[in-house]
Design a protein around this motif. Structure first.
Motif, PDB file in Angstrom:
ATOM      1  N   ASN A 290      18.466  -6.199 -12.985  1.00  0.00           N
ATOM      2  CA  ASN A 290      17.607  -5.919 -14.139  1.00  0.00           C
ATOM      3  C   ASN A 290      16.730  -7.137 -14.434  1.00  0.00           C
ATOM      4  N   LEU A 291      15.674  -7.225 -13.653  1.00  0.00           N
ATOM      5  CA  LEU A 291      14.721  -8.322 -13.794  1.00  0.00           C
ATOM      6  C   LEU A 291      13.350  -7.751 -14.151  1.00  0.00           C
ATOM      7  N   PRO A 292      12.481  -8.542 -14.773  1.00  0.00           N
ATOM      8  CA  PRO A 292      11.162  -8.036 -15.164  1.00  0.00           C
ATOM      9  C   PRO A 292      10.369  -7.440 -13.998  1.00  0.00           C
ATOM     10  N   GLN A 293      10.471  -8.049 -12.815  1.00  0.00           N
ATOM     11  CA  GLN A 293       9.700  -7.549 -11.674  1.00  0.00           C
ATOM     12  C   GLN A 293      10.212  -6.207 -11.157  1.00  0.00           C
ATOM     13  N   HIS A 294      11.415  -5.807 -11.614  1.00  0.00           N
ATOM     14  CA  HIS A 294      11.965  -4.512 -11.200  1.00  0.00           C
ATOM     15  C   HIS A 294      11.845  -3.459 -12.303  1.00  0.00           C
ATOM     16  N   ALA A 295      11.129  -3.767 -13.357  1.00  0.00           N
ATOM     17  CA  ALA A 295      11.095  -2.873 -14.525  1.00  0.00           C
ATOM     18  C   ALA A 295      10.615  -1.466 -14.169  1.00  0.00           C
ATOM     19  N   GLU A 296       9.565  -1.376 -13.372  1.00  0.00           N
ATOM     20  CA  GLU A 296       9.037  -0.051 -13.026  1.00  0.00           C
ATOM     21  C   GLU A 296      10.029   0.748 -12.187  1.00  0.00           C
ATOM     22  N   LEU A 298      13.200   0.451 -12.073  1.00  0.00           N
ATOM     23  CA  LEU A 298      14.361   0.820 -12.880  1.00  0.00           C
ATOM     24  C   LEU A 298      14.037   1.896 -13.908  1.00  0.00           C
ATOM     25  N   ASP A 299      12.756   2.160 -14.104  1.00  0.00           N
ATOM     26  CA  ASP A 299      12.342   3.158 -15.098  1.00  0.00           C
ATOM     27  C   ASP A 299      12.055   4.520 -14.494  1.00  0.00           C
ATOM     28  N   HIS A 300      11.455   4.558 -13.297  1.00  0.00           N
ATOM     29  CA  HIS A 300      11.047   5.842 -12.737  1.00  0.00           C
ATOM     30  C   HIS A 300      10.910   5.739 -11.218  1.00  0.00           C
TER      31      HIS A 300
END
Length: 403
Positions: A290-296, A298-300
């Motif tokens: 759960n890192l900022p660069q993986h936000a997308e 992890l969302d969809h």
């Protein structure tokens, strides 16, 4: 191994939810649509066609294009629930039959799982205790014994618990899906792709057909086996269904000399194996951190944002896996796949008639490779004979979908 009805389909009782015999009594074959050309849909289409249904399989992209092609494809019973383990063991018996009959080229080399730390040790110990009550009890191992059984595999000195199973296997999931579909076609099934189902038609609460990108098809029954597309399909008939969002990275490498036939699980972090042609497959089982660069991600569901990131992740996974099996270090990433798993919220399969939608049958599961043979058999039996499979009762859609 021949699967007798008593073993695989034993104890089935009459059911009225699907009531298919009236259709057959009218003098024509039951027309069944299957949505999804992954291994679950392919296995189900084959079993339905063998049972005498007129089968049409709709695949929106290409066979095995979704989660199937991005699976580790480890055939195993290893879970932390005794009932669910029983279902998986039944499917492993069915796998032996399908492997022999349809030439799946499965590799039955067993597996080794190990844990680091107390939490993972406790989780793995529960699975080992459940396996101990089956006819394939695990062999408890030390780290040194892992390397003795599998020369060239090194789990490290900090292993807290480990075991070996003998009967586990693995397969190329794309090949297996293609074999199922080829067999289904020999029994008269039609496989239509690319063909997206855009609407499921219901009249008075009963299925009448589907609208697709290639026109309308009248149907008596419909099986949804669309993996992560299942919530969209259920929404078409006003039956909300939520799945967990589970991205995962899978890398296929360039071929190297074959050093193992086993599947390895490193503390629920990495799973890896080697195919008969020398390709390694390795996968991060827990998804991206759960890192900022993986936000997308992890969302969809999405594709890699750029090729540099894809290649970076592919090489990173190979480098991480080389800690356990150095032979992989000489290989290069050949396929770097970002996959999204069809994952029910309780990580248990969903299989059965959809409440309040007569004629619609849903199948969705994270363990599609392991369960494909048995779920295909049970679904076909329930749809074609009107009998129910008692073993499936804990996994019915009504635990998530209201009538």
């Amino acid at each position: 191994m021949r699967l007798h009805r008593r073993t695989v389909l034993g104890g089935m009782a009459a059911a009225t939810a699907l009531a298919p015999m009236g259709v057959l009594a009218a003098g024509r074959r039951l027309k069944v649509g299957v949505v999804g050309g992954g291994i679950i849909g392919a296995s189900t289409a084959l079993q339905l066609a063998r049972a005498g249904a007129e089968v049409i399989l709709f695949e929106k992209e290409a066979p095995a294009a979704g989660a199937t092609s991005k699976s580790v494809a480890w055939i195993n019973p290893v879970v932390n629930d005794a009932h669910y383990m029983r279902l998986r063991l039944e499917s492993m018996k069915a796998w032996l039959e399908d492997d022999s009959q349809w030439r799946m080229n499965a590799i039955w080399g067993g597996s080794i799982s190990w844990a680091y730390g107390e939490k993972k040790r406790d989780e793995l110990t529960v699975k080992a205790k459940l396996l101990a009550a089956t006819d394939d009890p695990p062999r408890i191992l030390t780290s040194a014994e892992i390397s003795k059984i599998s020369p060239g595999v090194f789990a490290g000195d900090d292993v807290s618990f480990a075991f070996q199973t003998v009967r586990d296997g693995h397969v190329d999931p794309v090949v297996a899906t293609q074999r199922y579909l080829a067999a289904a076609k020999r029994f008269g099934a039609r496989v239509v792709y690319p063909c997206e189902v855009t609407a499921i038609e219901m009249t008075g609460g009963s299925l009448t057909g589907v609208q697709t990108s290639k026109g309308r098809f009248a149907l008596d029954r419909l099986v949804t086996a669309g993996g992560t597309d299942t919530p969209r399909l259920m929404a078409m008939i006003d039956k909300p269904l939520k799945l967990a969002h589970k991205p995962g990275l899978v890398v296929h490498t360039t071929p190297q000399p074959v050093v193992t036939r086993m599947v390895y699980e490193a503390s629920s972090i990495i799973e890896f194996k080697q195919y008969a042609d020398g390709r390694f497959l390795t996968s991060f089982t827990g998804g991206p951190p759960n890192l900022p660069q993986h936000a997308e991600i992890l969302d969809h569901q999405m594709q890699y944002p750029d090729e540099y990131l894809r290649q970076h992740h592919g090489q990173m996974l190979i480098d991480r896996t080389a800690k356990y099996i150095p032979a992989i270090a000489k290989s290069k990433p050949a396929k770097i796949l970002l996959g999204f798993r069809p994952y029910p919220l309780d990580n248990r399969p969903i299989c059965g008639p959809v409440p309040g939608a007569k004629g619609v049958y849903a199948i969705v599961t994270h363990s599609g490779i392991t369960l494909a043979p048995i779920l295909g058999r049970y679904a076909a039996r329930e749809i074609m004979s009107g009998e129910v499979a008692p073993l499936l009762q804990p996994y019915r859609p009504d635990r998530y979908i209201a009538a």
